[in-house]
Design an enzyme around this catalytic site. Structure first.
Site, short mmCIF file in Angstrom:
data_model
loop_
_atom_site.label_atom_id
_atom_site.label_comp_id
_atom_site.label_asym_id
_atom_site.label_seq_id
_atom_site.Cartn_x
_atom_site.Cartn_y
_atom_site.Cartn_z
N ASP A 15 1.10 5.14 2.01
CA ASP A 15 0.47 5.86 2.79
C ASP A 15 -0.39 7.01 2.54
O ASP A 15 0.04 7.53 1.51
CB ASP A 15 1.20 6.23 4.03
CG ASP A 15 1.79 4.98 4.68
OD1 ASP A 15 1.30 3.85 4.65
OD2 ASP A 15 2.87 5.19 5.43
N HIS A 28 4.74 0.19 -0.04
CA HIS A 28 5.55 -0.91 0.84
C HIS A 28 4.59 -1.85 1.51
O HIS A 28 3.45 -1.95 1.32
CB HIS A 28 6.12 0.37 1.84
CG HIS A 28 5.11 1.08 2.71
ND1 HIS A 28 4.83 2.30 2.34
CD2 HIS A 28 4.58 0.84 3.88
CE1 HIS A 28 3.89 2.67 2.95
NE2 HIS A 28 3.71 1.73 4.20
N HIS A 40 0.75 -1.01 0.02
CA HIS A 40 0.01 0.26 -0.13
C HIS A 40 0.88 1.24 -0.06
O HIS A 40 1.99 0.98 0.24
CB HIS A 40 -0.93 -0.01 1.10
CG HIS A 40 -0.29 0.09 2.71
ND1 HIS A 40 0.58 -0.96 3.19
CD2 HIS A 40 0.26 1.19 3.15
CE1 HIS A 40 1.28 -0.47 4.38
NE2 HIS A 40 0.94 0.82 4.27
N ARG A 84 7.34 -8.90 15.25
CA ARG A 84 7.71 -7.42 14.76
C ARG A 84 6.61 -6.41 15.37
O ARG A 84 5.57 -6.88 15.37
CB ARG A 84 7.72 -7.41 13.39
CG ARG A 84 7.75 -6.07 12.86
CD ARG A 84 7.63 -5.90 11.25
NE ARG A 84 7.58 -4.87 10.74
CZ ARG A 84 8.84 -3.78 10.56
NH1 ARG A 84 10.01 -4.34 10.81
NH2 ARG A 84 8.62 -2.62 10.29
C1 LIG Z 1 -4.60 8.11 9.06
C2 LIG Z 1 -4.62 7.16 8.61
C3 LIG Z 1 -3.56 6.28 7.84
C4 LIG Z 1 -4.16 5.07 7.65
C5 LIG Z 1 -5.48 5.27 7.65
C6 LIG Z 1 -5.64 6.25 9.02
C7 LIG Z 1 -5.36 5.44 10.26
C8 LIG Z 1 -4.59 3.98 10.02
C9 LIG Z 1 -3.69 4.22 8.72
C10 LIG Z 1 -3.18 2.73 8.26
C11 LIG Z 1 -2.16 2.10 9.22
C12 LIG Z 1 -2.14 0.71 8.47
C13 LIG Z 1 -1.76 0.82 6.98
C14 LIG Z 1 -2.95 1.75 6.28
C15 LIG Z 1 -2.92 1.83 4.76
C16 LIG Z 1 -4.42 1.20 6.82
O1 LIG Z 1 -4.77 0.18 6.31
O2 LIG Z 1 -4.56 1.97 8.02
C17 LIG Z 1 -2.82 3.01 7.02
C18 LIG Z 1 -3.81 4.28 6.40
C19 LIG Z 1 -3.21 5.03 5.31
O3 LIG Z 1 -2.13 5.62 5.26
O4 LIG Z 1 -4.26 5.21 4.38
O1 LIG Z 2 4.98 -2.12 10.16
C1 LIG Z 2 5.66 -1.56 9.18
O2 LIG Z 2 7.03 -1.38 9.05
C2 LIG Z 2 4.75 -0.80 8.01
C3 LIG Z 2 3.77 0.06 8.82
C4 LIG Z 2 3.00 0.51 7.89
O3 LIG Z 2 3.10 0.66 6.63
C5 LIG Z 2 1.87 1.42 8.02
O4 LIG Z 2 1.20 1.37 9.42
O5 LIG Z 2 1.18 2.25 7.44
FE LIG Z 3 2.16 2.26 5.53
#
Ligand SMILES: C=C1C[C@]23C[C@H]1CC[C@H]2[C@@]12CCC[C@@](C)(C(=O)O1)[C@H]2[C@@H]3C(=O)O
Ligand SMILES: O=C(O)CCC(=O)C(=O)O
Ligand SMILES: [Fe+2]
Length: 355
Positions: A236, A291, A234, A301
């Protein structure tokens, strides 16, 4: 009334069914639900491409270096990512956050489920937000904090939730000022120096104000890591992400032509990566980083991700430097509109705002 980031996420939730994390303590082999190997998603190019064994790695940059602007700019153009040292975030605070995360994830499954993020919620325990896009589940559990964690922490520790909240608040405060510092350096490297100039243009985001979220990630050791996925590929969504990882490998970034490159933990350093909104602001001069996390056979982890972005009601648009002729590659977009597009279309969202 202004929309908060958590409201923007709540408004565009996309979770047809309630997906709950596996009780990792009770499974000793990889269940069907988590075996990705036979799925199309697993065999799609992104997964098949070999992992680069002796790769160039993302640069480690000393925040106090006199060349910090150039170093960060170069790293963001080449990688969309770097690691930063001398960041002034006390290691004791980082350790504290990790310890509290470990304490949370080691609670019994039925207790963690009391703090489950609801399908239309923003804060709480649960699977990654992107999970509904994939047919298999990830070897992962998370805890998301947007705004206050008090309500959910109280469900876990009715009498001792304050310490958890204090630690998370302190960490977010530190992260906020670090993210702001890094944002200014990156804007400088893009040739957008003049804060006043920018704020006069009220159609563009107030990049000098922010909202944020904190995500605690846990990836237990996995009985069959070659068939499982820790966190699916994905990008961010927001401007910048600042990530701490414990001393357990797993994070990899994807680059055209190179394939997957591991980002090994560097003790004391924090990882900074460009998100979609920064990609837009930089007019695609900085790539947004694709990533993933791969699971590990023996080690557990943990990672702590801080997401930094502009207020949900503000507008983000490419900032064009005055010294170069550039054509905007994206239309202006309201942060909350972009979050909506991302939650609906995932990686296609950026294409939808391209001009
Ligand atoms: C502010 C954010 C950023 C979110 C959504 C929300 C809270 C949680 C984050 C994550 C964390 C895990 C990967 C991701 C892809 C997910 O599924 O939740 C992230 C997402 C994003 O970067 O879009
Ligand atoms: O665990 C990690 O290193 C990645 C976490 C991540 O990509 C995320 O929270 O958006
Ligand atoms: Fe991420």
């Amino acid at each position: 009334m202004a929309t908060s980031l958590s409201q923007a996420y709540r408004d565009t939730h996309l979770q047809p069914k309630h997906i709950i994390p596996l009780d990792f303590d009770t499974v000793h082999e990889l269940p069907e639900s988590h075996a990705w190997i036979q799925t199309d998603e697993f065999s799609r190019a992104a997964y098949q491409i070999r992992v680069n064994q002796s790769p160039a790695t993302v640069p480690v940059i000393d925040l106090r270096s006199p060349d910090v602007v150039e170093l960060m700019g170069n790293a963001c153009r080449r990688w969309g990512m770097f690691q930063v040292t001398n960041h002034d975030v006390p290691s004791s605070l980082v350790d504290d956050v990790v310890e509290h995360a470990q304490r949370l994830f080691s609670l019994p499954a039925e207790l963690k489920l009391k703090a489950l993020r609801s399908p239309s919620g923003a804060t709480g325990y649960g699977v990654a937000r992107i999970s509904p896009f994939f047919s298999k589940l990830m070897w992962h559990e998370g805890f998301t904090i947007m705004g206050s964690a008090a309500e959910h922490a109280q469900q876990l520790w009715p009498h001792h939730y304050e310490e958890f909240c204090d630690v998370m608040d302190n960490y977010q405060k530190k992260m906020k000022s670090l993210a702001y510092k890094i944002l200014l350096l990156l804007l400088k490297s893009l040739g957008v120096d003049d804060q006043e100039d920018q704020q006069m243009d009220c159609s563009s985001a107030s990049l000098y104000q922010s909202e944020s979220a904190l995500q605690l990630n846990s990836y237990p050791s996995c009985p069959n890591p070659n068939q499982a996925v820790g966190l699916a590929p994905h990008t961010d969504s927001l401007l910048l992400t600042i990530l701490h990882q414990n001393d357990t490998n797993g994070l990899q970034i994807f680059q055209e032509g190179t394939g997957w490159t591991p980002v090994p933990p560097v003790p004391g350093a924090l990882i900074v990566n460009v998100g979609d909104l920064m990609h837009i602001v930089s007019n695609a001069r900085f790539p947004t980083v694709y990533h993933r996390v791969v699971p590990n056979n023996t080690r557990h982890r943990f990672s702590i991700a801080y997401f930094y972005g502009p207020p949900a009601d503000s507008v983000v648009a490419p900032l064009l430097s005055s010294s170069e002729v550039q054509i905007p590659r994206f239309r202006p977009v309201k942060v909350k509109e972009y979050i909506g597009l991302k939650n609906k279309h995932l990686e296609e969202a950026l294409h939808l705002i391209r001009v």
